[in-house]
Enzyme design. Structure first.
Site, short mmCIF file in Angstrom:
data_model
loop_
_atom_site.label_atom_id
_atom_site.label_comp_id
_atom_site.label_asym_id
_atom_site.label_seq_id
_atom_site.Cartn_x
_atom_site.Cartn_y
_atom_site.Cartn_z
N ASP A 1 4.03 -4.29 -5.71
CA ASP A 1 4.38 -5.34 -5.19
C ASP A 1 6.18 -5.40 -5.20
O ASP A 1 6.39 -5.78 -4.17
CB ASP A 1 3.89 -6.69 -6.12
N GLU B 1 0.95 -1.36 -0.11
CA GLU B 1 0.06 0.12 0.04
C GLU B 1 0.70 1.29 0.03
O GLU B 1 0.65 2.18 -0.69
CB GLU B 1 -0.75 -0.02 1.32
ZN LIG Z 1 -2.62 -2.68 -4.45
#
Ligand SMILES: [Zn+2]
Length: 435
Positions: free
Chosen positions: A382, A299
């Site tokens: 990621d 996030e």
């Molecule tokens: Zn995301």
């Protein structure tokens, strides 16, 4: 036509190089609706078939972590949701056609005119009436989804009392925020001259910032309880991560998501220094501290890589184009008549409602581009998480989240390309393992 409308002269053809008539626009609209409906039903059918065909085998990349029962549950849940979404799409399309070509909006236009209100209030009443009709059509679906599908698969934890209270509170929030916005935009359409759409765009931007500012402290607490994240290994890991990434936040909160559903999540809210990080209690229950850290790092990646800012910039640009288009359509009679309503440039609320009813049919083709853009951001976030936390922990967190949410590991590639804002878990995990 009122004095304020001197800038809206009804032109016969508009700037198009050919003559668009109401009849032609009706044909274009009907064809677009048919294509839109067919595409949605076909994609849902593909997803159902693909997922059902992979029901009996866990993909090899997951075979050491995911059991066959989880694969079967995810398949059944996905199929049930797809079947449900097909019914929802049919109802949505029927409503759209009834309101436009079926003459429903024309009736609401005449009905609201009979109230004897002022011009702005009459149009606001029309916007509210259409909102109420659409809301009433959606309500049984929302109820059936929560107490039918979600309950059947063991995800629902909400009671009927909470559900009805949520509906009432959501309607109140929508009215408190939406009615002044609608009134302002309609007033601008009447009074601000040919460039009204630029003012409306500024108002829309200001409105979005207002909602963003109010959401964490005023709106979200109407529905959930937020408590500070308690001391413990998860909090220690998260604070270390925030310090490593140079991230300041007003606080870490736990939300009682378990009151309504067992689905887990985490999100950022607010902006600037007032940013908050919110974890669903259901997420913290299931993930180990290292996994919570990896999810948060993902996030944080969205923030650090300016994804949030880029999305806001895109949305601002798109709204400007959309409003400019509306400013032109308000002035052409075929736009109203082609969609089953008498041309009414003296009532800009009619064009406003008609436009936002018809727009999704024409912008559906842009959906895959938006999904592609979003999936690229997910891969980047990621990769950010892999650099600043543990890629292995993010992999195990993703597997747990898929299993807990009964997310299919084997979506139809075309369905996924069109709709999915997040890449399928198998692709994300393959990249994380390679990093
Ligand atoms: Zn995301």
């Amino acid at each position: 036509m009122g004095r304020a409308f001197s800038h809206i002269a009804l032109s016969q053809s508009g700037p198009l190089p050919f003559i668009v008539t109401a009849a032609l626009f009706t044909v274009i609209f009907a064809a677009a609706v048919a294509a839109w409906l067919a595409a949605k039903l076909w994609l849902a059918q593909r997803q159902i078939r693909f997922v059902a065909a992979h029901r009996e085998e866990v993909p090899r990349a997951f075979s050491d972590r995911v059991g066959l029962a989880a694969q079967q549950k995810a398949a059944d849940y996905t199929v049930a949701r797809m079947r449900f979404s097909r019914e929802e799409v049919l109802a949505e399309t029927a409503l759209l056609v009834l309101l436009t070509l079926g003459g429903g909006l024309g009736l609401l236009v005449a009905w609201t005119a009979s109230f004897g209100l002022g011009p702005v209030a009459t149009d606001v009443a029309l916007v509210v009436a259409v909102g109420v009709v659409a809301g009433l059509v959606g309500l049984p679906f929302s109820y059936a989804y929560t107490f039918g599908i979600e309950a059947r698969f063991g995800f629902n934890r909400t009671t009927r009392a909470t559900w009805f209270a949520d509906v009432a509170k959501s309607a109140a929030v929508a009215a408190v925020l939406g009615i002044p916005l609608a009134a302002l935009v309609i007033w601008l359409m009447r009074a601000a001259g040919a460039w009204w759409w630029l003012w409306a765009w500024l108002a829309w931007m200001a409105f979005q910032f207002l909602v963003l500012a109010l959401y964490p402290t005023v709106i979200a607490p109407l529905f959930n309880r937020f408590s500070p994240l308690p001391e413990g290994p998860a909090r220690t890991a998260i604070e270390a991560l925030l310090a490593r990434c140079g991230f300041t936040s007003k606080g870490l909160f736990v939300m009682d998501g378990s009151r309504r559903s067992s689905h887990g999540n985490a999100y950022f809210t607010g902006f600037g220094r007032a940013k908050r990080i919110v974890f669903f209690d259901t997420l913290l229950e299931r993930l180990a501290p290292g996994e919570v850290e990896a999810v948060l790092a993902h996030e944080l990646g969205h923030f650090r890589l300016r994804h949030v800012l880029k999305r806001m910039a895109w949305s601002a640009a798109v709204s400007a184009v959309v409003l400019a288009l509306l400013a032109w359509l308000v002035t052409v009679p075929w736009f109203y008549e082609g969609l089953g309503v008498p041309a009414s440039p003296e009532r800009p609320g009619v064009a406003l409602v008609l436009f936002f009813l018809a727009l999704p049919v024409f912008t559906f083709v842009l959906g895959p581009l938006a999904s592609l853009y979003s999936r690229r951001h997910e891969f980047e976030a990621d990769a950010f998480a892999a650099r600043h936390a543990s890629a292995a922990a993010l992999v195990t967190a993703l597997v747990k989240l898929c299993e807990d949410n009964a997310t299919t590991l084997t979506p139809d590639p075309l369905y996924s390309a069109v709709y999915d804002s997040h890449p399928p878990a198998a692709l994300r995990i393959a990249r994380l393992r390679a990093s």
